[in-house]
Design a protein around this motif. Structure first.
Motif, PDB file in Angstrom:
ATOM      1  N   VAL A   2      -1.678  -5.376 -23.751  1.00 28.01           N
ATOM      2  CA  VAL A   2      -1.172  -4.004 -23.885  1.00 28.01           C
ATOM      3  C   VAL A   2      -2.289  -2.993 -23.643  1.00 28.01           C
ATOM      4  O   VAL A   2      -2.136  -2.033 -22.869  1.00 28.01           O
ATOM      5  CB  VAL A   2      -0.556  -3.783 -25.284  1.00 28.01           C
ATOM      6  CG1 VAL A   2      -0.208  -2.306 -25.474  1.00 28.01           C
ATOM      7  CG2 VAL A   2       0.688  -4.642 -25.461  1.00 28.01           C
ATOM      8  N   ILE A   3      -3.453  -3.199 -24.284  1.00 23.08           N
ATOM      9  CA  ILE A   3      -4.559  -2.253 -24.126  1.00 23.08           C
ATOM     10  C   ILE A   3      -5.067  -2.261 -22.685  1.00 23.08           C
ATOM     11  O   ILE A   3      -5.389  -1.213 -22.118  1.00 23.08           O
ATOM     12  CB  ILE A   3      -5.692  -2.580 -25.121  1.00 23.08           C
ATOM     13  CG1 ILE A   3      -5.188  -2.399 -26.551  1.00 23.08           C
ATOM     14  CG2 ILE A   3      -6.900  -1.688 -24.879  1.00 23.08           C
ATOM     15  CD1 ILE A   3      -6.148  -2.869 -27.617  1.00 23.08           C
ATOM     16  N   SER A   4      -5.109  -3.449 -22.064  1.00 24.70           N
ATOM     17  CA  SER A   4      -5.518  -3.533 -20.655  1.00 24.70           C
ATOM     18  C   SER A   4      -4.557  -2.756 -19.766  1.00 24.70           C
ATOM     19  O   SER A   4      -4.975  -2.036 -18.852  1.00 24.70           O
ATOM     20  CB  SER A   4      -5.581  -4.997 -20.209  1.00 24.70           C
ATOM     21  OG  SER A   4      -6.529  -5.725 -20.946  1.00 24.70           O
ATOM     22  N   ASP A  62      -3.093   2.002 -16.542  1.00 17.08           N
ATOM     23  CA  ASP A  62      -2.246   3.185 -16.315  1.00 17.08           C
ATOM     24  C   ASP A  62      -3.074   4.470 -16.382  1.00 17.08           C
ATOM     25  O   ASP A  62      -2.867   5.406 -15.604  1.00 17.08           O
ATOM     26  CB  ASP A  62      -1.123   3.242 -17.350  1.00 17.08           C
ATOM     27  CG  ASP A  62      -0.053   2.186 -17.092  1.00 17.08           C
ATOM     28  OD1 ASP A  62      -0.067   1.596 -15.996  1.00 17.08           O
ATOM     29  OD2 ASP A  62       0.784   1.952 -17.988  1.00 17.08           O
ATOM     30  N   PHE A  63      -4.013   4.514 -17.329  1.00 17.73           N
ATOM     31  CA  PHE A  63      -4.908   5.669 -17.477  1.00 17.73           C
ATOM     32  C   PHE A  63      -5.667   5.929 -16.176  1.00 17.73           C
ATOM     33  O   PHE A  63      -5.787   7.071 -15.722  1.00 17.73           O
ATOM     34  CB  PHE A  63      -5.871   5.388 -18.638  1.00 17.73           C
ATOM     35  CG  PHE A  63      -7.081   6.274 -18.686  1.00 17.73           C
ATOM     36  CD1 PHE A  63      -6.974   7.604 -19.039  1.00 17.73           C
ATOM     37  CD2 PHE A  63      -8.340   5.770 -18.388  1.00 17.73           C
ATOM     38  CE1 PHE A  63      -8.101   8.422 -19.091  1.00 17.73           C
ATOM     39  CE2 PHE A  63      -9.463   6.569 -18.441  1.00 17.73           C
ATOM     40  CZ  PHE A  63      -9.337   7.904 -18.795  1.00 17.73           C
ATOM     41  N   LYS A  64      -6.173   4.865 -15.538  1.00 14.11           N
ATOM     42  CA  LYS A  64      -6.903   5.023 -14.283  1.00 14.11           C
ATOM     43  C   LYS A  64      -5.957   5.208 -13.090  1.00 14.11           C
ATOM     44  O   LYS A  64      -6.279   5.907 -12.134  1.00 14.11           O
ATOM     45  CB  LYS A  64      -7.811   3.814 -14.043  1.00 14.11           C
ATOM     46  CG  LYS A  64      -8.989   3.720 -15.003  1.00 14.11           C
ATOM     47  CD  LYS A  64      -9.853   4.980 -14.980  1.00 14.11           C
ATOM     48  CE  LYS A  64     -10.388   5.278 -13.596  1.00 14.11           C
ATOM     49  NZ  LYS A  64     -11.034   6.595 -13.510  1.00 14.11           N
ATOM     50  N   GLY A  72      -7.636  -3.297  -9.595  1.00 17.73           N
ATOM     51  CA  GLY A  72      -8.438  -2.357 -10.368  1.00 17.73           C
ATOM     52  C   GLY A  72      -9.542  -1.672  -9.593  1.00 17.73           C
ATOM     53  O   GLY A  72      -9.878  -0.517  -9.867  1.00 17.73           O
ATOM     54  N   ARG A  73     -10.144  -2.363  -8.629  1.00 15.82           N
ATOM     55  CA  ARG A  73     -11.270  -1.795  -7.877  1.00 15.82           C
ATOM     56  C   ARG A  73     -10.894  -0.462  -7.232  1.00 15.82           C
ATOM     57  O   ARG A  73     -11.687   0.470  -7.203  1.00 15.82           O
ATOM     58  CB  ARG A  73     -11.723  -2.798  -6.807  1.00 15.82           C
ATOM     59  CG  ARG A  73     -12.916  -2.338  -5.990  1.00 15.82           C
ATOM     60  CD  ARG A  73     -13.241  -3.364  -4.920  1.00 15.82           C
ATOM     61  NE  ARG A  73     -12.164  -3.509  -3.962  1.00 15.82           N
ATOM     62  CZ  ARG A  73     -11.966  -2.715  -2.922  1.00 15.82           C
ATOM     63  NH1 ARG A  73     -12.790  -1.701  -2.703  1.00 15.82           N
ATOM     64  NH2 ARG A  73     -10.963  -2.912  -2.085  1.00 15.82           N
ATOM     65  N   LYS A  74      -9.663  -0.365  -6.745  1.00 14.21           N
ATOM     66  CA  LYS A  74      -9.237   0.855  -6.047  1.00 14.21           C
ATOM     67  C   LYS A  74      -9.109   2.051  -6.988  1.00 14.21           C
ATOM     68  O   LYS A  74      -9.202   3.198  -6.561  1.00 14.21           O
ATOM     69  CB  LYS A  74      -7.879   0.610  -5.365  1.00 14.21           C
ATOM     70  CG  LYS A  74      -7.922  -0.411  -4.258  1.00 14.21           C
ATOM     71  CD  LYS A  74      -6.547  -0.646  -3.655  1.00 14.21           C
ATOM     72  CE  LYS A  74      -5.656  -1.428  -4.588  1.00 14.21           C
ATOM     73  NZ  LYS A  74      -4.378  -1.837  -3.963  1.00 14.21           N
ATOM     74  N   TYR A  75      -8.876   1.771  -8.277  1.00 10.51           N
ATOM     75  CA  TYR A  75      -8.634   2.854  -9.232  1.00 10.51           C
ATOM     76  C   TYR A  75      -9.809   3.102 -10.170  1.00 10.51           C
ATOM     77  O   TYR A  75      -9.721   3.942 -11.062  1.00 10.51           O
ATOM     78  CB  TYR A  75      -7.372   2.539 -10.047  1.00 10.51           C
ATOM     79  CG  TYR A  75      -6.149   2.358  -9.182  1.00 10.51           C
ATOM     80  CD1 TYR A  75      -5.587   3.441  -8.512  1.00 10.51           C
ATOM     81  CD2 TYR A  75      -5.573   1.101  -8.998  1.00 10.51           C
ATOM     82  CE1 TYR A  75      -4.478   3.280  -7.700  1.00 10.51           C
ATOM     83  CE2 TYR A  75      -4.467   0.921  -8.186  1.00 10.51           C
ATOM     84  CZ  TYR A  75      -3.924   2.025  -7.537  1.00 10.51           C
ATOM     85  OH  TYR A  75      -2.827   1.863  -6.721  1.00 10.51           O
ATOM     86  N   GLY A  76     -10.907   2.364  -9.995  1.00 10.56           N
ATOM     87  CA  GLY A  76     -12.081   2.601 -10.822  1.00 10.56           C
ATOM     88  C   GLY A  76     -12.023   1.928 -12.173  1.00 10.56           C
ATOM     89  O   GLY A  76     -12.522   2.464 -13.164  1.00 10.56           O
ATOM     90  N   ILE A  77     -11.396   0.741 -12.250  1.00  9.18           N
ATOM     91  CA  ILE A  77     -11.397  -0.038 -13.488  1.00  9.18           C
ATOM     92  C   ILE A  77     -11.794  -1.472 -13.149  1.00  9.18           C
ATOM     93  O   ILE A  77     -11.207  -2.102 -12.266  1.00  9.18           O
ATOM     94  CB  ILE A  77     -10.033   0.014 -14.222  1.00  9.18           C
ATOM     95  CG1 ILE A  77     -10.071  -0.861 -15.475  1.00  9.18           C
ATOM     96  CG2 ILE A  77      -8.879  -0.363 -13.323  1.00  9.18           C
ATOM     97  CD1 ILE A  77      -8.864  -0.662 -16.386  1.00  9.18           C
TER      98      ILE A  77
END
Length: 550
Positions: free
Chosen positions: A375-377, A382-384, A428-433
């Motif tokens: 959930v936290i992941s 989503d935040f990024k 994730g790489r594309k969104y900065g995570i």
């Protein structure tokens, strides 16, 4: 500065066999001295195969002496003479272009090409790191180490990293050392730890015996008794996973409809305009009110069959609602915590910023830990995802003991964590995570996640299944390097991948302060006995309450 990679004083053999992955050479000598420093043909040493084709940079993967028999003419006929042959096997790393290292080779070395040892100055020239210009690099070795090693932060954090090592190999110390180096080198990192055993706060100032205020001032260690994950941030699938509901039945339709209805009311109450409200929208709703509505609908049903799904939902929701092990879900009901406030809490984005945030998950029930990590992941992804510029706040998640919640095996209780972490690994790489996956059993961790890692930091691994997993993940030219993993020292690792220019063995700087992961001192306890003030009753009380905060 060294200008050539072919010093005659470091020449030691000629190539006799070349294939796509390995080079065999016959050495004239196994040692050379240059500028008062001895260079030996040892596993892991760097050499240059230099000829008309250019400079091919290799590492030694095997050294052996073989005996051959030759027939020589003698005075009284023929005699058999035994000779020793020094055979060295090389693994190809890349090539040197204009004195700088590049991965891959355009042309392979030719037979009888000369080979040269590379001095530390030549290796530094190949790596070509200028800290004044290359701000993305930071040092991970001790200042007194003759062989300084630098990692590229952008590629280490952004392209995912795997830190692998058997228990007792120095894995926790290596993780703490790398994060301390990052905090010392950069002013505003953003790292979120999933700390399964509550061992990392002591490495960042939360230890009265070894304080580290420079780290503590920039760190937020969230203890178990303050950790929260409000249930209203769960999407529908996660809600069903946490509350043990049956997604395949008509329970899902009932819950979805009632939660959506409550969230729509809350959106109007908060004057949130233009929002598309669904059961997945991270808006507050009151679970007690939800229970009351379910009870009301149940009572309005005409027969026992129609009431049955409602009764099942009520029992399961009430069971979790009143279970003290799940209190972290319901702590903030009165505060109606918003998603903005929650990100300020777990990512240190409040006015007094915290750049390293450590979540103590040691008190989580084992059966729900995987769901909570998932959930936290997902919330962090989503935040990024919704941040239009991925460079605004690049984020890295450190997944400690990853084999316990993203295993290779297929099991429904791990699905939520696996799906969400695998999505970050792939996108994730594309969104900065980015992810830092830490585990003592790589053979038990999701191959999808490990195969997406751009950097591998392999400490001592003794299990053959784990070694074989690493061999399959590393490029063919480096697979042979796995053979020396069982003999690595504590805190020493073989580092390869995007973040390091030349794959090499690295003795990471010892963290200061240390994490709380040292071996138990049996000799002390078994000599002195139990400590004063030891209370078995307190232990059992914590056991009964499933509370590790005391």
């Amino acid at each position: 500065m060294t200008t050539t990679l072919r010093e005659d004083a470091l020449k030691f053999g000629k190539i006799k066999e070349v294939d796509g992955a390995a080079i065999i050479l016959h050495a004239d000598v196994l040692e050379r001295e240059f500028q008062s420093i001895k260079h030996c043909a040892e596993v892991g040493a760097y050499v240059n195969c230099g000829g008309a084709h250019g400079n091919t940079i290799c590492t030694i993967s095997k050294v052996q002496i073989t005996e051959i028999e030759k027939t020589k003419r003698a005075i009284d006929g023929f005699e058999i003479v035994r000779e020793e042959r020094k055979v060295v096997t090389l693994s190809i790393l890349g090539c040197a272009i204009n004195g700088k290292f590049n991965r891959g080779t355009k042309r392979l070395p030719t037979i009888n090409c000369d080979t040269y040892f590379l001095s530390s100055d030549q290796v530094n020239q190949l790596i070509g790191i200028d800290l004044e210009e290359d701000k993305e690099h930071f040092c991970v070795t001790d200042a007194n180490d003759d062989d300084q090693t630098y990692l590229n932060l952008d590629k280490l954090m952004g392209r995912h990293t795997a830190i692998l090592g058997t228990t007792g190999s120095g894995k926790s110390c290596t993780v703490a050392s790398i994060v301390q180096s990052i905090l010392s080198s950069y002013e505003c990192p953003r790292i979120l730890f999933f700390d399964i055993h509550n061992e990392y706060p002591s490495a960042f100032g939360y230890n009265t015996e070894a304080p580290g205020d420079s780290f503590k001032n920039r760190t937020n260690a969230i203890p178990w008794n303050e950790f929260t994950l409000p249930y209203w941030f769960l999407d529908l699938e996660e809600f069903f996973g946490v509350y043990n509901l049956e997604p395949g039945s008509n329970q899902k339709a009932i819950i979805k409809r009632l939660i959506t209805k409550q969230k729509e009311k809350e959106a109007k109450k908060q004057n949130i305009d233009g929002v598309v409200v669904s059961a997945d929208t991270p808006i507050f709703f009151n679970i007690d009110t939800l229970l009351d509505e379910i009870v009301t609908e149940k009572d309005s049903q005409g027969n026992a069959t129609a009431k049955k799904p409602y009764e099942s939902i009520i029992l399961k929701l009430q069971a979790i609602r009143h279970d003290t092990r799940y209190s972290f879900l319901h702590r903030q009901i009165d505060n109606e915590t918003s998603i903005v406030e929650y990100f300020e809490f777990i990512l240190g984005l409040a006015e007094s910023e915290a750049y390293l945030n450590i979540l103590d998950l040691s008190g989580l029930p084992a059966e729900v830990r995987a769901v909570c990590v998932g959930v936290i992941s997902r919330l962090c992804f989503d935040f990024k995802y919704w941040d239009l510029d991925p460079e605004n706040i690049p984020l890295n998640l450190v997944l400690e003991e990853a084999h316990t919640y993203i295993p290779e095996e297929s099991d429904s209780k791990f699905n939520i964590a696996k799906e969400r972490v695998e999505r970050i690994a792939k996108e994730g790489r594309k969104y900065g995570i980015g992810l830092t996956v830490v585990t003592q059993r790589p053979s038990n961790v999701s191959t999808t996640v490990l195969s997406q890692c751009g950097t591998y930091i392999a400490l001592r691994l003794t299990n053959d299944l784990d070694q074989n997993k690493i061999k399959r993940l590393l490029p063919d030219t480096l697979a042979g390097q796995v053979d020396f993993l069982p003999s690595l020292r504590d805190g020493e690792a073989f580092v390869s991948g995007d973040s390091i220019n030349l794959p090499r063995k690295v003795q990471f700087r010892e963290p200061n302060p240390m994490p709380r992961s040292n071996d138990v001192r049996y000799h002390k306890s078994w000599k002195l006995g139990k400590p004063s003030g030891y209370s078995l009753k307190s232990l059992v009380d914590s056991w009964h309450k499933q509370d590790k905060s005391k």
